[in-house]
Design an enzyme around this catalytic site. Structure first.
Site, PDB file in Angstrom:
ATOM      1  N   GLU A 110       0.974  -1.311   0.042  1.00  0.00           N
ATOM      2  CA  GLU A 110       0.089  -0.079  -0.046  1.00  0.00           C
ATOM      3  C   GLU A 110       0.726   1.276  -0.051  1.00  0.00           C
ATOM      4  O   GLU A 110       0.533   2.323  -0.634  1.00  0.00           O
ATOM      5  CB  GLU A 110      -1.016   0.040   1.226  1.00  0.00           C
ATOM      6  N   HIS A 141     -11.623  -5.410   8.274  1.00  0.00           N
ATOM      7  CA  HIS A 141     -12.094  -5.428   6.852  1.00  0.00           C
ATOM      8  C   HIS A 141     -13.531  -4.914   6.943  1.00  0.00           C
ATOM      9  O   HIS A 141     -14.100  -4.963   5.969  1.00  0.00           O
ATOM     10  CB  HIS A 141     -11.979  -6.852   6.472  1.00  0.00           C
TER      11      HIS A 141
END
Lengths: 330, 322
Positions: free
Chosen positions: A66, A135
């Site tokens: 990321e 998540h």
């Protein structure tokens, strides 16, 4: 006009912009061959590149990395490209927070306005699928707190297309957040070029008794609540912010001045959620119009639980919105 | 380096040194706001690398960035004005010492976050390759940054995608006060940071960072490789900062013996000696370079002091682009 899914609307926006502008490219985990974690990028890889690794160009499958995904986009944007980079789940953005907070958001100001950083961070948020604490988060407040960054959160396929096209054309970093549970939902979407301006809220339902402000998936819950309230003789106005930042203060304040009551509904946790900002703006600028205390319907200050038995308690829903409205209608 | 180039390098190194020593005096006299991180002693790295670059190539720099910016062609007058926080500075006073940038000179930006330049340089290189431009990105960073996640993620991406970028690690042996031998894996056993290149399947090169010729030669090879589309290189320049981490640092973590040994290896004196030995110039020529540089710096300071601060109305400009 076509009836397509939210995910397909994202695809269509990307496809339109990539065809229009050669500087637009898509990069991130699984955006290429797999077509995105929710399938929204499906077909773009084959259409534009169909290549892997060092050979890829316009649709780039990256490593699970990321920091490099967002960080490289800052440099690429400063050097003339218009990257759309994907962070599969917004929860993973923490890994690359410096690249958003200190680089993308501040580069233009620090260099005295000489450079711009036109990039989109496309990501997903939201619970309701048993995805547990890492998540399921809805972290718009994290990014909205960064000067220099814009944040949009569409609630329907048409806005998804129109706002993504606007985000790609914007000369600033824009975080585009989709809710997982909206991805497969269908709606009417204009064909071809369709632009929804950033910074403009949508009044989805007009009403006179109470203003319900929401965004992303919670707009559905707010609308459902408004229907239930109608049966009880309460006429609710529902506003879909669509853009978190910059906040459309005028639409918010006009509505609150009309109804005198405000309920803010968001899926993010309560403390320092963006609802607090909306409430503060209303308290500062329309306090005299309020007939009752502002209410917030949010997730509690608690990690998202895994088990459906607890997640249903955790998430806001229409019933909780109805209860909050009734509390201030007495 | 050819003689002419070596002389140019010398002038550039002297300019960096004098700019910084002047800035130090100004800072100590409370004339400059904020913080000041000086590059004194490391000039051969910036000048050696930037001598291998074109104006269109882009660099990312660090909190210790004055040397990189001047080496890349930065205007010391605009830099000095920025250090003063004046409206005439490179960033209109909105950035300061650690955020100076100038795209037209190929300075994508100094950076206040250790290791933040690595992904940005990687992205610049991505853009050059994407647009098929004959440009190279160079990322300067320190030994401290080589322990950050950005180092790994950037080298991995740059190597996997064969991007035209050169990663230049300035190993000055300390991350603020902490000796790299204690915290950077392998260093205590004599391993180099450049050895980490093996893991990315790219060249890793160690050079004497106080030898401008050695740095230049390594940079030329790496830049040529990048331009040829063969991907990145990691160059580790072993060097040493002659002053503390920032102006005001007690600098009590380095021994007197260490300081004396490194001060013997001043990179600018070394080039001056070479120029004299090669007969490229006389002592008078060197003295004139020093005097001319002093005059330029004095001008820069005078202009910066006379320049206006930004108007209060500038506060909320440049946050967003139109």
């Amino acid at each position: 006009m076509s009836k397509i899914t939210f995910g397909r609307a994202i695809h269509d926006a990307l496809q339109f912009e990539m065809n229009r502008c050669p500087e637009v490219y898509l990069a991130g985990e699984d955006v290429g061959f797999r077509g995105g974690d929710f399938g929204e990028d499906m077909g773009l890889w084959a259409e534009f590149d169909g290549k892997h690794g060092a050979e890829s160009r316009r649709v780039v499958d990256t490593a699970i990395s990321e920091t490099a995904i967002i960080g490289h986009a800052v440099g690429a944007a400063a050097c003339g490209l218009r990257p759309v980079v994907e962070i599969m789940h917004m929860d993973f953005m923490g890994v690359a927070m410096d690249e958003i907070l200190n680089q993308a958001g501040k580069m233009r100001y620090m260099n005295g306005g000489k450079l711009q950083v036109p990039m989109v961070i496309k990501t997903t948020a939201g619970g309701g699928v048993g995805a547990a604490a890492q998540h399921s988060q809805t972290l718009e407040a994290f990014v909205a707190h960064t000067p220099g960054v814009k944040v949009v959160m569409p609630s329907n396929p048409a806005d998804a297309k129109g706002l993504l096209i606007s985000a790609i054309r914007d000369n600033n970093p824009v975080v585009f957040i989709s809710h997982k549970l909206l991805m497969a939902g269908k709606g009417e979407v204009p064909d071809g070029e369709y632009v929804v301006p950033i910074g403009k809220a949508n009044v989805c339902r007009e009403g006179k008794d109470v203003t319900i402000i929401s965004w992303s998936k919670m707009v559905k819950d707010a609308m459902q609540a408004a229907e239930e309230l109608e049966d009880e003789g309460i006429d609710a106005e529902v506003i879909d912010l669509r853009t978190i930042k910059p906040l459309d203060e005028m639409t918010v304040l006009d509505s609150v001045r009309k109804t005198g009551r405000l309920v803010i509904v968001h899926e993010a946790t309560r403390v320092c959620g963006f609802g607090a900002e909306v409430a503060a703006v209303v308290a500062e600028k329309a306090f005299d119009a309020l007939k009752a205390p502002i209410q917030r319907v949010t997730a509690p200050d608690c990690p998202s639980p895994f088990t459906p038995a607890l997640e249903v308690e955790y998430l806001p829903n229409a019933a909780k919105v109805v209860a909050a409205v009734k509390k201030i209608m007495k | 380096m050819e003689n002419v180039q070596l002389l140019e390098a010398y002038k550039r190194m002297v300019l960096i040194r004098k700019f910084e020593l002047k800035a130090k005096k100004l800072f100590e006299a409370n004339k400059l706001p904020g913080f000041l991180h000086l590059y004194v002693g490391e000039e051969a790295v910036a000048v050696g690398v930037c001598s291998a670059l074109r104006v269109t190539d882009q660099i990312t720099s660090t909190h210790r960035g004055h040397g990189h910016l001047i080496a890349k062609g930065g205007d010391v007058k605009k830099m000095m004005a920025e250090l003063f926080g004046k409206a005439t500075g490179y960033c209109k006073g909105q950035g300061g010492s650690i955020h100076i940038s100038d795209y037209n000179t190929g300075i994508l930006g100094a950076n206040g976050i250790v290791g933040a330049g690595l992904p940005i340089a990687t992205g610049a290189a991505f853009a050059f390759k994407y647009k098929n431009e004959d440009k190279v990105a160079v990322c300067f960073f320190g030994d401290g940054a080589s322990n950050r996640g950005t180092f790994h993620e950037s080298l991995n991406m740059a190597a996997a995608f064969k991007l035209p970028v050169v990663f230049v690690c300035e190993n000055n042996l300390y991350g603020i006060s902490v000796d790299a031998r204690y915290v950077a894996a392998g260093v205590v056993n004599g391993k180099n940071i450049a050895d980490r290149a093996v893991g990315y399947d790219i060249p890793g090169v160690v050079v004497d960072g106080n030898d401008v010729n050695a740095v230049y030669e390594a940079a030329c090879v790496a830049v040529a490789r990048a331009r040829a589309g063969e991907g990145p290189t990691l160059i580790e320049c072993k060097t040493w900062r002659q002053l503390g981490h920032y102006v005001g640092d007690p600098d009590n973590y380095r021994t007197d013996e260490e300081k004396a040994a490194w001060l013997q290896r001043d990179p600018i004196k070394a080039v001056g000696t070479q120029l004299l030995e090669k007969g490229v110039c006389s002592q008078e020529d060197l003295d004139k370079i020093a005097a001319d540089t002093d005059a330029l710096i004095e001008d820069a300071v005078a202009e910066a002091e006379a320049a206006p601060y930004p108007d209060a109305s500038a506060l909320l400009t440049d946050i967003y682009a139109e």
